[in-house]
Structure formats: C-alpha cells, structure tokens
Design an enzyme around this catalytic site. Structure first.
Site, PDB file in Angstrom:
ATOM      1  N   LYS A  15      40.828  54.678  45.089  1.00  0.00           N
ATOM      2  CA  LYS A  15      41.722  53.900  44.220  1.00  0.00           C
ATOM      3  C   LYS A  15      41.093  53.778  42.832  1.00  0.00           C
ATOM      4  O   LYS A  15      39.885  53.564  42.715  1.00  0.00           O
ATOM      5  CB  LYS A  15      41.999  52.512  44.817  1.00  0.00           C
ATOM      6  CG  LYS A  15      42.910  51.649  43.937  1.00  0.00           C
ATOM      7  CD  LYS A  15      43.548  50.478  44.689  1.00  0.00           C
ATOM      8  CE  LYS A  15      42.646  49.314  44.984  1.00  0.00           C
ATOM      9  NZ  LYS A  15      42.084  48.670  43.779  1.00  0.00           N
TER      10      LYS A  15
ATOM     11  N   ASP B  73      36.269  46.892  45.426  1.00  0.00           N
ATOM     12  CA  ASP B  73      35.073  46.517  44.651  1.00  0.00           C
ATOM     13  C   ASP B  73      34.997  45.004  44.476  1.00  0.00           C
ATOM     14  O   ASP B  73      34.026  44.488  43.916  1.00  0.00           O
ATOM     15  CB  ASP B  73      35.031  47.254  43.302  1.00  0.00           C
ATOM     16  CG  ASP B  73      36.240  46.962  42.434  1.00  0.00           C
ATOM     17  OD1 ASP B  73      37.204  46.345  42.925  1.00  0.00           O
ATOM     18  OD2 ASP B  73      36.204  47.354  41.245  1.00  0.00           O
ATOM     19  N   SER B  74      36.005  44.264  44.980  1.00  0.00           N
ATOM     20  CA  SER B  74      35.890  42.802  45.106  1.00  0.00           C
ATOM     21  C   SER B  74      34.671  42.474  45.955  1.00  0.00           C
ATOM     22  O   SER B  74      34.166  41.343  45.924  1.00  0.00           O
ATOM     23  CB  SER B  74      37.158  42.221  45.744  1.00  0.00           C
ATOM     24  OG  SER B  74      37.476  42.910  46.951  1.00  0.00           O
TER      25      SER B  74
ATOM     26  N   GLU C   4      41.748  52.047  38.860  1.00  0.00           N
ATOM     27  CA  GLU C   4      42.494  51.081  38.052  1.00  0.00           C
ATOM     28  C   GLU C   4      42.929  51.678  36.726  1.00  0.00           C
ATOM     29  O   GLU C   4      42.127  52.319  36.042  1.00  0.00           O
ATOM     30  CB  GLU C   4      41.613  49.850  37.757  1.00  0.00           C
ATOM     31  CG  GLU C   4      41.246  49.043  38.981  1.00  0.00           C
ATOM     32  CD  GLU C   4      40.446  47.789  38.623  1.00  0.00           C
ATOM     33  OE1 GLU C   4      40.264  47.507  37.420  1.00  0.00           O
ATOM     34  OE2 GLU C   4      39.990  47.110  39.551  1.00  0.00           O
TER      35      GLU C   4
ATOM     36  N   GLU D  79      48.932  44.311  40.907  1.00  0.00           N
ATOM     37  CA  GLU D  79      48.247  43.024  41.022  1.00  0.00           C
ATOM     38  C   GLU D  79      48.679  42.037  39.941  1.00  0.00           C
ATOM     39  O   GLU D  79      48.689  42.371  38.747  1.00  0.00           O
ATOM     40  CB  GLU D  79      46.726  43.270  40.930  1.00  0.00           C
ATOM     41  CG  GLU D  79      45.904  41.980  40.945  1.00  0.00           C
ATOM     42  CD  GLU D  79      44.423  42.188  41.213  1.00  0.00           C
ATOM     43  OE1 GLU D  79      44.021  43.304  41.591  1.00  0.00           O
ATOM     44  OE2 GLU D  79      43.666  41.220  41.037  1.00  0.00           O
TER      45      GLU D  79
ATOM     46  N   ASP E 190      37.664  51.746  46.588  1.00  0.00           N
ATOM     47  CA  ASP E 190      37.741  51.593  45.135  1.00  0.00           C
ATOM     48  C   ASP E 190      36.672  52.433  44.454  1.00  0.00           C
ATOM     49  O   ASP E 190      35.502  52.387  44.843  1.00  0.00           O
ATOM     50  CB  ASP E 190      37.490  50.123  44.744  1.00  0.00           C
ATOM     51  CG  ASP E 190      38.762  49.326  44.572  1.00  0.00           C
ATOM     52  OD1 ASP E 190      39.839  49.938  44.440  1.00  0.00           O
ATOM     53  OD2 ASP E 190      38.670  48.080  44.555  1.00  0.00           O
TER      54      ASP E 190
HETATM   55  N1  MHF Z   1      38.103  36.380  46.173  1.00  0.00           N
HETATM   56  C1  MHF Z   1      38.734  37.279  45.427  1.00  0.00           C
HETATM   57  N2  MHF Z   1      40.041  37.511  45.640  1.00  0.00           N
HETATM   58  C2  MHF Z   1      40.712  38.425  44.902  1.00  0.00           C
HETATM   59  O1  MHF Z   1      41.918  38.627  45.128  1.00  0.00           O
HETATM   60  C3  MHF Z   1      40.001  39.157  43.913  1.00  0.00           C
HETATM   61  C4  MHF Z   1      38.616  38.905  43.769  1.00  0.00           C
HETATM   62  N3  MHF Z   1      38.021  37.948  44.511  1.00  0.00           N
HETATM   63  N4  MHF Z   1      37.861  39.608  42.897  1.00  0.00           N
HETATM   64  C5  MHF Z   1      38.410  40.807  42.306  1.00  0.00           C
HETATM   65  C6  MHF Z   1      39.805  40.562  41.929  1.00  0.00           C
HETATM   66  C7  MHF Z   1      39.928  39.496  40.861  1.00  0.00           C
HETATM   67  N5  MHF Z   1      41.183  38.898  41.218  1.00  0.00           N
HETATM   68  C8  MHF Z   1      41.677  37.724  40.660  1.00  0.00           C
HETATM   69  C9  MHF Z   1      40.825  36.687  40.360  1.00  0.00           C
HETATM   70  C10 MHF Z   1      41.318  35.516  39.829  1.00  0.00           C
HETATM   71  C11 MHF Z   1      42.663  35.381  39.597  1.00  0.00           C
HETATM   72  C12 MHF Z   1      43.148  34.098  39.019  1.00  0.00           C
HETATM   73  O2  MHF Z   1      42.451  33.132  39.055  1.00  0.00           O
HETATM   74  N6  MHF Z   1      44.377  34.044  38.504  1.00  0.00           N
HETATM   75  C13 MHF Z   1      44.944  32.807  38.029  1.00  0.00           C
HETATM   76  C14 MHF Z   1      46.262  33.082  37.350  1.00  0.00           C
HETATM   77  C15 MHF Z   1      46.108  32.906  35.864  1.00  0.00           C
HETATM   78  C16 MHF Z   1      47.427  32.992  35.155  1.00  0.00           C
HETATM   79  O3  MHF Z   1      48.311  32.133  35.452  1.00  0.00           O
HETATM   80  O4  MHF Z   1      47.593  33.885  34.294  1.00  0.00           O
HETATM   81  C17 MHF Z   1      45.208  31.891  39.231  1.00  0.00           C
HETATM   82  O5  MHF Z   1      45.272  30.685  39.021  1.00  0.00           O
HETATM   83  O6  MHF Z   1      45.363  32.391  40.349  1.00  0.00           O
HETATM   84  C18 MHF Z   1      43.519  36.422  39.920  1.00  0.00           C
HETATM   85  C19 MHF Z   1      43.027  37.592  40.457  1.00  0.00           C
HETATM   86  C20 MHF Z   1      41.762  39.536  42.355  1.00  0.00           C
HETATM   87  N7  MHF Z   1      40.616  40.066  43.058  1.00  0.00           N
HETATM   88  C1  KIV Z   2      42.286  43.019  45.057  1.00  0.00           C
HETATM   89  C2  KIV Z   2      42.306  44.424  45.587  1.00  0.00           C
HETATM   90  C3  KIV Z   2      43.587  45.120  45.307  1.00  0.00           C
HETATM   91  C4  KIV Z   2      41.123  45.177  45.033  1.00  0.00           C
HETATM   92  O1  KIV Z   2      41.196  46.033  44.186  1.00  0.00           O
HETATM   93  C5  KIV Z   2      39.799  44.790  45.554  1.00  0.00           C
HETATM   94  O2  KIV Z   2      39.728  44.106  46.575  1.00  0.00           O
HETATM   95  O3  KIV Z   2      38.806  45.196  44.938  1.00  0.00           O
HETATM   96 MG    MG Z   3      39.310  46.458  43.297  1.00  0.00          MG
END
Ligand code: MHF
Ligand code: KIV
Ligand code: MG
Length: 277
Positions: free
Chosen positions: A112, A43-44, A114, A181, A82
């Site tokens: 899948k 669903d990303s 969550e 994740e 998803d």
């Molecule tokens: N482009 C993209 N990639 C992804 O992996 C993804 C999506 N979109 N959209 C749905 C979810 C959202 N996800 C995400 C989005 C942002 C972060 C993020 O910015 N995390 C911070 C960490 C913050 C912390 O330290 O607690 C980072 O800096 O990476 C992580 C997972 C993973 N999935």
């Molecule tokens: C980040 C992965 C695991 C996901 O759930 C997605 O792409 O939606």
């Molecule tokens: Mg997802």
C-alpha cells in the site's frame, strides 16, 4: 485465501469487505480465525506498537520484520503491507528494491502506498511488474508534517475534486483497492460508486465497500490518542491491567507459584546438597 479478484466480486455483490491491521503472529492468527477478509500490516505499527509519535520513523526493515511475523500467524489471509515513509519516492530501482523485500522476502500479498499524483505513476510501474498495489488517499498520515495534523480531508469543493480525480487515476493505474481515510462520508460514497475497484474506508463513513480499523483501537488496547472514527469493540487494556495487578499481588504475598506450578521431585538436589535447609 481470498484474492484481489474475490474483493472485486464482493464489491459487485454488495458484500462488505473487512480489513484490520495486525503486527505480530498471535494477533494475525486471531484475525484469521475470526474470518476477516484482509490483514493490513500498517505503518501505524510505529505509533501503536513501537511508541513513536507518528508513522514517519518506520523503516522498510520494521515492515519486513512484522510482515514476516503476521504471515507466520495467518498463512491463509491476504496480507497488505504499508510501504513506509519515503520508501517509494526515490528512483524506481530503489522503490523496487524495497518492494522486493516486502513481497519476496517477507511475503506480503500486496503493498500500500499513500498519495495521488506521481505516486500513482510509481504504482503503475509496480503493477506492470506484477505487484498488487493498494492506494491510500484522503488523510495520508505519512504527510502529517505537510498537512499540519491529522485532519479530515476533502472538505471543500477543490479538495474533493482533487480527491475524486486521484481516485480515478488510482483505478486507471491498475491498483487493486483504494483505502480512503478521514473524508466526509458523502465524498467517500461518491468515490465508491464512481470506481469499480473496492474502496475501503477508515473514518470515511457508511457508504464504502468495506472498513479498516487499527487492531489496537478495535480491541481497546491503544495507549495513546484514539481517533474519533474508532469504535472500540473490546477493552483489552483493562483485562491486561487486572491480570498484571493480580500477578504482582500474588507474588508479593507468596500466593504464586502454587504447588501445581512447581517441578517435583527434587531428588537430585537432595542428593547433591542434602536438601533445602
Ligand atoms: N491508533 C491509531 N489509529 C489510527 O487509526 C491511526 C494511527 N493510530 N496512526 C496512524 C494513522 C493516524 N490516524 C489518525 C490519527 C488521528 C486522527 C484524529 O485525531 N483525527 C481527529 C479529527 C480532526 C478533524 O476533525 O479534522 C479526531 O478527532 O478524530 C485521525 C487519524 C489514523 N491512523
Ligand atoms: C490506518 C490504516 C489505513 C493504515 O494505513 C495503517 O494502519 O497504517
Ligand atoms: Mg498506514
């Protein structure tokens, strides 16, 4: 096509499992040709393809539409789809209605979901009905509003214990795999060695049974924010931008189309109008 039994065997034999998202036929075809083990219609989709700020607006119909496209492109790869936001939290008949669309109409090989707790009770009912289910714990993007951001999960003892308990509950419910994740890698390692089902990590370090990444992140085509855990293996945005600029320039300067791109002869037009003036 590899099956859930193969993924379990791969875990036993320490062979890493590779998973990547795909949302359309041509990218799914490339994933299949590159021999990856699993495709996730994530669903990303909502964020990387449809331009939303989160995965919350994504609907079951969106997932059906894109799962069908992916299945047409990759006929011989295990496809997980998803279940989107709130599509598995109503009555069991509402949930089954949605699963039916994704599995029976669109052709998903597994769905899948969550979350731990009550979601895993739902998972058990679906599995009893014959639907392969993949669990997703740690950072669960559909609950971003409750979590207050996309943050690393399971950092303190209490959260880590809860996550490990949910992971065990997922396995007991009969799920085929677990996606983990954004958790510290030692916690992901502990979950991986505790469970006998494959654990696929994203931002979960080096000790899981496999990895999953978002297609657009991996090839360098994401337009918005890219999470820290991503490794970009390509820079497709640059390639596309260069092609688009060159197309624009060549048309503006009369250099495209060239003679080889033109349909000849134009006898019929000459007969009709006496040719171009
Ligand atoms: N482009 C993209 N990639 C992804 O992996 C993804 C999506 N979109 N959209 C749905 C979810 C959202 N996800 C995400 C989005 C942002 C972060 C993020 O910015 N995390 C911070 C960490 C913050 C912390 O330290 O607690 C980072 O800096 O990476 C992580 C997972 C993973 N999935
Ligand atoms: C980040 C992965 C695991 C996901 O759930 C997605 O792409 O939606
Ligand atoms: Mg997802």
């Amino acid at each position: 096509m590899k099956t859930t039994a193969d993924f379990r065997k791969m875990k036993l034999e320490n062979e890493k499992i590779t998973m990547v998202t795909a949302y359309d036929a041509p990218s799914a075809k490339l994933v299949e040709e590159a021999n990856l083990d699993v495709i996730l219609v994530g669903d990303s989709l909502g964020m990387v393809v449809l331009g939303y700020d989160s995965t919350v607006p994504v609907t079951v119909d969106d997932m059906v539409h894109h799962t069908k496209a992916v299945k047409r492109g990759a006929k011989d790869t295990f496809v997980v789809t998803d279940m989107p936001f709130l599509s598995y939290h109503g009555t069991i008949s509402e949930t089954i209605e949605n699963v039916k669309k994704l599995v029976q109409d669109a052709g998903a090989d597994a769905v899948k979901m969550e979350g731990g707790g009550a979601v895993l009770e739902t998972a058990k009912l679906l599995i009893d009905a014959g639907v392969p289910v993949v669990a997703h714990l740690g950072l669960t993007p559909q609950t971003v509003g409750v979590l207050g951001g996309y943050k690393v999960q399971g950092k303190n003892k209490e959260d880590a214990e809860k996550l490990l308990a949910d992971a065990k509950k997922a396995e007991a419910s009969g799920v085929s795999m677990l996606v983990l994740e954004c958790v510290p890698e030692e916690l992901a390692g502990l979950v991986t060695e505790t469970l006998s089902i494959p654990v696929i990590g994203i931002g979960a370090g080096r000790y899981t049974d496999g990895q999953v990444l978002v297609f657009h992140d991996l090839i360098g085509y994401t337009q918005g924010h890219v999470p820290k855990f991503v490794k970009r293996y390509g820079n497709v945005s640059n390639t596309i931008q260069e092609a688009l600029k060159e197309y624009n320039e060549t048309v503006k300067h009369g250099k495209f189309p060239e003679e080889k791109h033109v349909f000849q002869p134009i006898e019929s037009v000459q007969q009709l109008y006496g040719g171009m003036k």
